[in-house]
Motif scaffolding. Structure first.
Motif, mmCIF file in Angstrom:
data_model
loop_
_atom_site.group_PDB
_atom_site.id
_atom_site.type_symbol
_atom_site.label_atom_id
_atom_site.label_comp_id
_atom_site.label_asym_id
_atom_site.label_seq_id
_atom_site.Cartn_x
_atom_site.Cartn_y
_atom_site.Cartn_z
ATOM 1 N N ILE A 179 0.835 -1.213 0.000
ATOM 2 C CA ILE A 179 0.000 0.000 0.000
ATOM 3 C C ILE A 179 0.864 1.256 0.000
ATOM 4 O O ILE A 179 0.687 2.137 -0.853
ATOM 5 C CB ILE A 179 -0.985 -0.001 1.193
ATOM 6 C CG1 ILE A 179 -1.993 -1.140 1.028
ATOM 7 C CG2 ILE A 179 -1.702 1.345 1.301
ATOM 8 C CD1 ILE A 179 -2.873 -1.370 2.254
ATOM 9 N N ALA A 180 1.786 1.384 0.934
ATOM 10 C CA ALA A 180 2.622 2.587 1.021
ATOM 11 C C ALA A 180 3.457 2.762 -0.251
ATOM 12 O O ALA A 180 3.681 3.890 -0.706
ATOM 13 C CB ALA A 180 3.526 2.512 2.244
ATOM 14 N N LYS A 181 3.891 1.671 -0.824
ATOM 15 C CA LYS A 181 4.700 1.726 -2.038
ATOM 16 C C LYS A 181 3.874 2.211 -3.235
ATOM 17 O O LYS A 181 4.382 2.912 -4.106
ATOM 18 C CB LYS A 181 5.253 0.318 -2.301
ATOM 19 C CG LYS A 181 6.159 0.187 -3.478
ATOM 20 C CD LYS A 181 6.676 -1.238 -3.548
ATOM 21 C CE LYS A 181 7.234 -1.580 -4.902
ATOM 22 N NZ LYS A 181 7.596 -2.983 -5.014
ATOM 23 N N ARG A 182 2.603 1.859 -3.295
ATOM 24 C CA ARG A 182 1.735 2.207 -4.433
ATOM 25 C C ARG A 182 1.093 3.591 -4.320
ATOM 26 O O ARG A 182 0.692 4.169 -5.319
ATOM 27 C CB ARG A 182 0.627 1.163 -4.598
ATOM 28 C CG ARG A 182 1.135 -0.248 -4.804
ATOM 29 C CD ARG A 182 1.662 -0.450 -6.189
ATOM 30 N NE ARG A 182 1.955 -1.846 -6.408
ATOM 31 C CZ ARG A 182 3.080 -2.296 -6.913
ATOM 32 N NH1 ARG A 182 4.012 -1.454 -7.273
ATOM 33 N NH2 ARG A 182 3.278 -3.578 -7.079
ATOM 34 N N MET A 183 0.977 4.152 -3.115
ATOM 35 C CA MET A 183 0.312 5.446 -2.938
ATOM 36 C C MET A 183 0.914 6.571 -3.782
ATOM 37 O O MET A 183 0.167 7.361 -4.366
ATOM 38 C CB MET A 183 0.271 5.850 -1.464
ATOM 39 C CG MET A 183 -0.829 5.151 -0.668
ATOM 40 S SD MET A 183 -2.450 5.174 -1.452
ATOM 41 C CE MET A 183 -2.981 6.827 -1.080
ATOM 42 N N PRO A 184 2.241 6.677 -3.897
ATOM 43 C CA PRO A 184 2.786 7.736 -4.760
ATOM 44 C C PRO A 184 2.307 7.622 -6.217
ATOM 45 O O PRO A 184 2.134 8.627 -6.895
ATOM 46 C CB PRO A 184 4.302 7.550 -4.653
ATOM 47 C CG PRO A 184 4.502 6.867 -3.340
ATOM 48 C CD PRO A 184 3.305 5.981 -3.168
ATOM 49 N N LEU A 185 2.079 6.394 -6.692
ATOM 50 C CA LEU A 185 1.567 6.213 -8.052
ATOM 51 C C LEU A 185 0.154 6.787 -8.176
ATOM 52 O O LEU A 185 -0.183 7.429 -9.171
ATOM 53 C CB LEU A 185 1.562 4.730 -8.434
ATOM 54 C CG LEU A 185 2.922 4.059 -8.526
ATOM 55 C CD1 LEU A 185 2.776 2.557 -8.704
ATOM 56 C CD2 LEU A 185 3.733 4.652 -9.661
ATOM 57 N N TRP A 186 -0.678 6.540 -7.159
ATOM 58 C CA TRP A 186 -2.037 7.106 -7.160
ATOM 59 C C TRP A 186 -1.977 8.627 -7.172
ATOM 60 O O TRP A 186 -2.673 9.285 -7.950
ATOM 61 C CB TRP A 186 -2.822 6.646 -5.930
ATOM 62 C CG TRP A 186 -3.426 5.286 -6.059
ATOM 63 C CD1 TRP A 186 -3.084 4.176 -5.350
ATOM 64 C CD2 TRP A 186 -4.461 4.877 -6.943
ATOM 65 N NE1 TRP A 186 -3.844 3.109 -5.742
ATOM 66 C CE2 TRP A 186 -4.705 3.514 -6.724
ATOM 67 C CE3 TRP A 186 -5.207 5.535 -7.915
ATOM 68 C CZ2 TRP A 186 -5.668 2.798 -7.421
ATOM 69 C CZ3 TRP A 186 -6.171 4.820 -8.614
ATOM 70 C CH2 TRP A 186 -6.382 3.469 -8.373
ATOM 71 N N VAL A 187 -1.142 9.195 -6.317
ATOM 72 C CA VAL A 187 -1.023 10.652 -6.238
ATOM 73 C C VAL A 187 -0.566 11.213 -7.586
ATOM 74 O O VAL A 187 -1.138 12.180 -8.101
ATOM 75 C CB VAL A 187 -0.064 11.066 -5.093
ATOM 76 C CG1 VAL A 187 0.220 12.556 -5.128
ATOM 77 C CG2 VAL A 187 -0.642 10.657 -3.748
#
Length: 147
Positions: free
Chosen positions: A15-23
């Protein structure tokens, strides 16, 4: 970003690794229309644009091979390539054996690999030049897989 974009998350640890991609994707959205974040179970998506391009190729092969294989239709070429590169399934029904050609791959990566095989075969074995749209999903996937 298109409405078909997704980010696959396979575990809580990701989750923490993928959040920057969402942003990043949300910041890149042009907001001429609203966007939606939808959570659903992941399934490897089938690529309709890759399948459409493959069928265009089959028609091009039929046209260019008319002299050498006048009876071969675009569908015959599709079956031939599926049998050659994907394979067949055989079944025994009582005393009768039935063989069928396997379907086109469902995943984008597997479809890209199949199309690579068809493209290379046409270029190197039967001297058929296939069209390649500059903005095709096949080219995008091919670049991703080769890097």
């Amino acid at each position: 970003m298109t409405q078909g974009d997704f980010i696959k998350v396979s575990s809580k640890e990701e989750i923490a690794k993928r959040m920057p991609l969402w942003v990043k994707r949300l910041e890149e959205w042009d907001y001429t229309t609203a966007c939606c974040i939808k959570l659903e179970p992941y399934g490897n998506p089938k690529s309709m644009s890759q399948i459409a391009l493959f069928h265009i190729w089959c028609r091009e092969i039929e046209e260019q091979m008319k002299v050498k294989a006048p009876q071969a239709t675009d569908y015959a070429w599709e079956l031939w390539f599926r049998k050659r590169f994907i394979g067949e399934d055989s079944y025994k029904l009582g005393s009768t054996s039935v063989t069928s050609v396997k379907p086109l791959p469902k995943g984008k990566g597997a479809m890209c690999k199949f199309m690579d095989q068809v493209f290379d075969y046409c270029n190197h074995k039967i001297d058929v030049k296939l069209s390649m749209p500059k903005a095709s999903e096949f080219l995008e996937r091919r670049k991703e897989l080769k890097t």
